[in-house]
Design an enzyme around this catalytic site. Structure first.
Site, PDB file in Angstrom:
ATOM      1  N   ASP A   1      56.170  52.183 -52.731  1.00 29.77           N
ATOM      2  CA  ASP A   1      55.209  51.352 -53.466  1.00 29.77           C
ATOM      3  C   ASP A   1      55.293  51.600 -54.977  1.00 29.77           C
ATOM      4  O   ASP A   1      54.767  50.816 -55.768  1.00 29.77           O
ATOM      5  CB  ASP A   1      53.775  51.690 -53.007  1.00 29.77           C
ATOM      6  CG  ASP A   1      53.207  50.653 -52.057  1.00 29.77           C
ATOM      7  OD1 ASP A   1      53.661  49.494 -52.116  1.00 29.77           O
ATOM      8  OD2 ASP A   1      52.290  50.993 -51.286  1.00 29.77           O
TER       9      ASP A   1
ATOM     10  N   LYS B   1      54.210  43.135 -43.360  1.00 29.50           N
ATOM     11  CA  LYS B   1      55.217  44.132 -43.759  1.00 29.50           C
ATOM     12  C   LYS B   1      56.086  44.487 -42.554  1.00 29.50           C
ATOM     13  O   LYS B   1      57.305  44.626 -42.683  1.00 29.50           O
ATOM     14  CB  LYS B   1      54.532  45.368 -44.359  1.00 29.50           C
ATOM     15  CG  LYS B   1      54.001  45.076 -45.754  1.00 29.50           C
ATOM     16  CD  LYS B   1      53.093  46.141 -46.320  1.00 29.50           C
ATOM     17  CE  LYS B   1      52.476  45.625 -47.626  1.00 29.50           C
ATOM     18  NZ  LYS B   1      51.440  46.493 -48.169  1.00 29.50           N
TER      19      LYS B   1
ATOM     20  N   GLN C   1      48.482  51.764 -46.648  1.00 28.41           N
ATOM     21  CA  GLN C   1      47.817  50.524 -47.056  1.00 28.41           C
ATOM     22  C   GLN C   1      46.468  50.839 -47.713  1.00 28.41           C
ATOM     23  O   GLN C   1      45.647  51.545 -47.153  1.00 28.41           O
ATOM     24  CB  GLN C   1      47.619  49.615 -45.822  1.00 28.41           C
ATOM     25  CG  GLN C   1      47.068  48.244 -46.147  1.00 28.41           C
ATOM     26  CD  GLN C   1      48.001  47.411 -47.025  1.00 28.41           C
ATOM     27  OE1 GLN C   1      49.186  47.318 -46.773  1.00 28.41           O
ATOM     28  NE2 GLN C   1      47.457  46.826 -48.077  1.00 28.41           N
TER      29      GLN C   1
END
Ligand code: NAD
Length: 288
Positions: free
Chosen positions: A121, A54, A98
């Site tokens: 997200d 990422k 995460q």
């Protein structure tokens, strides 16, 4: 029949290049940077790889990335405090925590704490709700990536029978809502579905998000169907990555199919970049 192999690497690069160009234009116009904050708690090796990828993508598209690597022993309070700080920081446009998190931290509480305006997200209940009623919001990156794969490969979605296998909050459910938004006739199959093969054989478009290596075999597939394989599994015999679809035997029956690796996988990070840019544009009121 000629089978089209849908190239996720190529399409994800296209998306990232578009984001890179718009990011440069944003910087030029506003003098500001697009900024994604990435939080990793603990030392899970797979999570470390995801976070590294990422950050690499942020460098590629020209975002600033803030990286927080917290110890395994981090308390929920400490993590929530950091999220609140980033929520209130005007220079941060996206916040990504995460998953999975260590057991002392409740994932739902963490998701609920991230500002829905920075939830790139697309996991916050407000963004899920917005998707459900067709309002603007962030869409979960993997299903959003599948839509891009289909559209950019010229697959017509409207009016088609689509069977999604899997009903997780991250993939199956948002996938169903997105396909509905694109006017497909949608069926969601899952572990309790009776006669799965018979249900999947109806589909013009099959989207497999199960997490079981090669579960979807050729007898599940209608001749000429489009097959999108979201699964990422390890083949027990060869140790190699494989999807939920028995690719070798299914591919010859399809009009188009995604491979694993190199299909849906690369799209997820590309769509994350896209969401973060969208967030920066929304915050600044710019339209680029
Ligand atoms: P999950 O375990 O949360 O959900 C799996 C779903 O599959 C469940 O809804 C379950 O009902 C269904 N299922 C399980 N066994 C079944 C069976 N035998 N028949 C029919 N349905 C069955 O998993 P997830 O998070 O949705 O992920 C699914 C797969 O996609 C995994 O392999 C995961 O690694 C992969 N994944 C890939 C990406 C990507 O970027 N490409 C992103 C997320 C997940």
């Amino acid at each position: 029949m000629e089978t089209k192999i849908i190239d996720g690497k190529e399409i994800s690069l296209m998306v990232k290049n578009e984001v890179r160009d718009k990011t440069a234009a944003f910087k030029e116009k506003t003098g500001k940077e697009v900024c994604l904050a990435v939080i990793l708690v603990g030392e899970d090796p797979a999570s470390q790889v995801y976070v590294r990828n990422k950050k690499k993508a942020c460098d590629y598209v020209g975002f600033k990335s803030l990286s927080y690597e917290l110890p395994e022993s981090t308390t929920q309070e400490e993590l929530l405090e950091l999220i609140e700080k980033l929520n209130n920081d005007d220079s941060v446009h996206g916040i990504l925590v995460q998953m999975p998190l260590p057991k002392q931290i409740d994932e739902k509480t963490v998701i609920d704490t991230i500002s829905p305006l920075k939830d790139v997200d697309g996991f916050h209940p407000m963004n899920v709700g917005a998707l459900c009623i067709g309002e603007k919001g962030f869409v979960s990156c993997t299903p959003a990536g599948v839509i891009q794969l289909l559209k950019r490969s010229g697959v017509e979605i409207a009016g088609k029978e689509c069977v999604i296998i899997g009903r997780s909050n991250i993939v199956g459910k948002p996938m169903a809502l997105l396909m509905l938004r694109e006017n497909a006739t949608v069926t969601v199959a899952h572990s309790k579905t009776k006669d799965l093969a018979e249900v999947v054989r109806r589909a013009d478009i099959v989207i497999a998000a199960i997490g079981k290596a090669k579960a979807i075999t050729a007898d599940y597939i209608k001749e000429g169907a489009v097959v999108i394989d979201v699964g990422i599994n390890r083949n027990a015999e060869t140790g190699k990555l494989c999807g939920d679809v028995d690719y070798e035997n299914v591919a010859p029956k399809c009009s188009a199919i995604t491979p694993v690796p190199g299909g849906v996988g690369p799209m997820t990070i590309a769509m994350l970049m896209n969401n973060c840019l969208e967030s920066a544009l929304r915050f600044s009121g710019e339209n680029i």
